[in-house]
Design a protein around this motif. Sequence first.
Motif, PDB file in Angstrom:
ATOM      1  N   LEU A 485       1.049  11.871  -3.522  1.00  0.00           N
ATOM      2  CA  LEU A 485       1.552  10.558  -3.142  1.00  0.00           C
ATOM      3  C   LEU A 485       2.272   9.912  -4.321  1.00  0.00           C
ATOM      4  CD1 LEU A 485      -1.599   9.025  -1.361  1.00  0.00           C
ATOM      5  CD2 LEU A 485       0.298  10.264  -0.291  1.00  0.00           C
ATOM      6  N   ARG A 486       3.374   9.249  -4.008  1.00  0.00           N
ATOM      7  CA  ARG A 486       3.987   8.334  -4.973  1.00  0.00           C
ATOM      8  C   ARG A 486       4.211   7.027  -4.235  1.00  0.00           C
ATOM      9  NH1 ARG A 486       6.460   7.288  -9.684  1.00  0.00           N
ATOM     10  NH2 ARG A 486       8.349   5.998  -9.686  1.00  0.00           N
ATOM     11  N   VAL A 487       3.501   5.999  -4.668  1.00  0.00           N
ATOM     12  CA  VAL A 487       3.492   4.715  -3.977  1.00  0.00           C
ATOM     13  C   VAL A 487       4.303   3.708  -4.787  1.00  0.00           C
ATOM     14  CG1 VAL A 487       2.047   2.861  -3.068  1.00  0.00           C
ATOM     15  CG2 VAL A 487       1.212   5.234  -3.049  1.00  0.00           C
ATOM     16  N   VAL A 513      -7.166  11.970  -0.508  1.00  0.00           N
ATOM     17  CA  VAL A 513      -6.514  11.446  -1.709  1.00  0.00           C
ATOM     18  C   VAL A 513      -6.400   9.937  -1.559  1.00  0.00           C
ATOM     19  CG1 VAL A 513      -4.218  11.870  -0.741  1.00  0.00           C
ATOM     20  CG2 VAL A 513      -4.463  11.565  -3.204  1.00  0.00           C
ATOM     21  N   GLU A 514      -6.499   9.242  -2.701  1.00  0.00           N
ATOM     22  CA  GLU A 514      -6.382   7.789  -2.695  1.00  0.00           C
ATOM     23  C   GLU A 514      -5.564   7.354  -3.905  1.00  0.00           C
ATOM     24  OE1 GLU A 514      -9.541   4.389  -3.583  1.00  0.00           O
ATOM     25  OE2 GLU A 514      -9.806   5.240  -1.560  1.00  0.00           O
ATOM     26  N   ALA A 515      -4.672   6.399  -3.684  1.00  0.00           N
ATOM     27  CA  ALA A 515      -3.850   5.859  -4.764  1.00  0.00           C
ATOM     28  C   ALA A 515      -3.976   4.340  -4.758  1.00  0.00           C
ATOM     29  CB  ALA A 515      -2.394   6.272  -4.583  1.00  0.00           C
ATOM     30  N   ALA A 524      -0.698   9.989  -7.094  1.00  0.00           N
ATOM     31  CA  ALA A 524      -2.027  10.578  -6.955  1.00  0.00           C
ATOM     32  C   ALA A 524      -1.899  11.867  -6.168  1.00  0.00           C
ATOM     33  CB  ALA A 524      -2.985   9.617  -6.255  1.00  0.00           C
ATOM     34  N   GLU A 525      -2.889  12.767  -6.340  1.00  0.00           N
ATOM     35  CA  GLU A 525      -2.884  14.054  -5.643  1.00  0.00           C
ATOM     36  C   GLU A 525      -4.259  14.365  -5.098  1.00  0.00           C
ATOM     37  OE1 GLU A 525      -1.390  17.394  -7.731  1.00  0.00           O
ATOM     38  OE2 GLU A 525       0.527  16.455  -8.262  1.00  0.00           O
ATOM     39  N   TYR A 556       3.665  17.497   0.990  1.00  0.00           N
ATOM     40  CA  TYR A 556       2.554  18.279   1.527  1.00  0.00           C
ATOM     41  C   TYR A 556       3.066  19.577   2.136  1.00  0.00           C
ATOM     42  CZ  TYR A 556       4.110  16.401   6.056  1.00  0.00           C
ATOM     43  OH  TYR A 556       4.846  16.065   7.157  1.00  0.00           O
ATOM     44  N   LEU A 557       2.133  20.503   2.360  1.00  0.00           N
ATOM     45  CA  LEU A 557       2.442  21.766   3.017  1.00  0.00           C
ATOM     46  C   LEU A 557       1.851  21.729   4.413  1.00  0.00           C
ATOM     47  CD1 LEU A 557       3.609  24.661   2.833  1.00  0.00           C
ATOM     48  CD2 LEU A 557       1.335  25.399   2.075  1.00  0.00           C
TER      49      LEU A 557
END
Length: 562
Positions: A485-487, A513-515, A524-525, A556-557
């Motif tokens: 994630l890039r927030v 995952v949490e950001a 976050a990853e 994501y895959l």
Amino acid sequence: MTVPAPVDGTGVPWLFDFLAKHVRALRNVGFTAIQLPPTSKAQGGAGPGCDGYGVFDPRDVGSKSQQGSVATRYGPKASLTRLVAVAHACDIDVYLDLVLHQRSGENGGPGVFRYLGADGQTLNGRGTTAPGWFRGVPPDDLADDDVPSVRDDFPFGRELSYQHCRPPRVTIDDALDFGEWVFRTTGADGARFDDVKGTWAPFVREFMSHGVMASKFFYSEFFDGNRAILDGWTTQPPLSGRSLVADFPMHWALQAACDGGNARVLDGAGYTSWRPDLTCTFVDNPDTDTSPGQQVISNKLLAYAFLLSIEGYPFVYGKDYFPPSVWPGAYGLKPWIDNLVWIHEHLAVGPTSTRFLDDKVVVLNRTGTPGLLTALNFDTINARTVSCQTAFGANVHLHDYTGHHDDIWTDGNGVASFTIPSNAFNKGQSYLCFSRAGLNVASIRHARHTTQTIFGAADLDTPPASNAETETGQIWVERGGRIALRVSLNRHGVPADGSLKVSVTDARGHGVVEALCTGDHVSAEGTAVVTGEHHIRVAGRQLPEHGSAFSIDVTYLAPQAV
């Protein structure tokens, strides 16, 4: 006639869901890309006959209740984004179909299109138009742009003006904003650009060169049978080779050959014979298929054998490929086209040389490695025995990879002799494809991750973040796959202690995952522990009452099968 949809009551899936179930099989055959129909909400919504070209709201890709439905004719937004991700996991590109020439379904008076915003109730959606956006709408009454062919420029609804719009550049800036949004939202790899013959070329080039679009593949629909005109538009400024072009001259040659039984028209046919690096070839497409007198009616397999043997970027029309049970009136040529796609991907290498030609027979040789010798017979009565020079060399063992002919050997001079079956009953199966014997190459998949962006804003289709937790999207993830994630949070009006939490959970509610974004950006990853649907939620703290705009890039895959 459009493809069937669930709203017809026939029990069929949305097209996007149907394709998601078939992309792995398509890649195993050798297909490398899928061309989608228009994905924006069109006049008529999901209704029968709505093919998507009468665009109403470009930024509604099956996510707003407009024109009588939430979904487009081809499915909801979640089905679209899932299809793109599953296709990438199967190593298949996805191309959008961008209709930027016209709008249909005005709802605020002449030239005024008003759209729902993220709350689903207020007409505050981005891109509200005015009469000055369109050609010939009072009080502005704009003249036609300097398009490539004014004579052939039909409005197809309200025609957008990019050269003369008022205020200046308003339509260009809106289109560029839409392009950024739709490519980042879907993660698509490229697009077909509709009706460039009626669109101001400097805008077309600017769109294809702007922002994220600059790295995407484009080809354009310039509906014209004159190779010189296609060459001028494609190679000269402002396009200067930025876009490939659909090879309509090749289509007309194939129609003459297949419906008229004339092989000679294929010699040096199409714009492909001039610039194979700039052409997309096709037997039929929605333009020709839906226009009486323009379809290839007979011997379509001979047309595909030709296209999938020569140079250029060939496209297979879904209505030719799938059976009538999928698409009423379809030809169901899948078994034969599958074989020809494998031949194209593994044997058709190098320049093309015509080795034999008369009224009924054409023989082509791709002269690279391993090489390909393709022979077509349009004679409905007689089989034809041909001897011709090849590039394989002397005393080489050749196999017909269509299964229509026994193995042969070239002679001491590299000449091959063979007999092409007659085109009895116009079945179109009178073709041979020889190459070196013993080749049994499988199509290899390289699973790819997908990056898609969720944009939260009051004037788009996802609401801005509030201080309550809300779900903003879904992704379909392969077990063991990385989720990154890039927030980004628009901090206008947000106090120093304001923040945004983004969480991804699986279908059982387990966190993956949490950001926590306490500044402008955060990354976050996490790793998926189960395959399937995952949910993305946002929750703000100390955010303004009207909410805060945000974006989430999620990489994501996806699974290869759904």
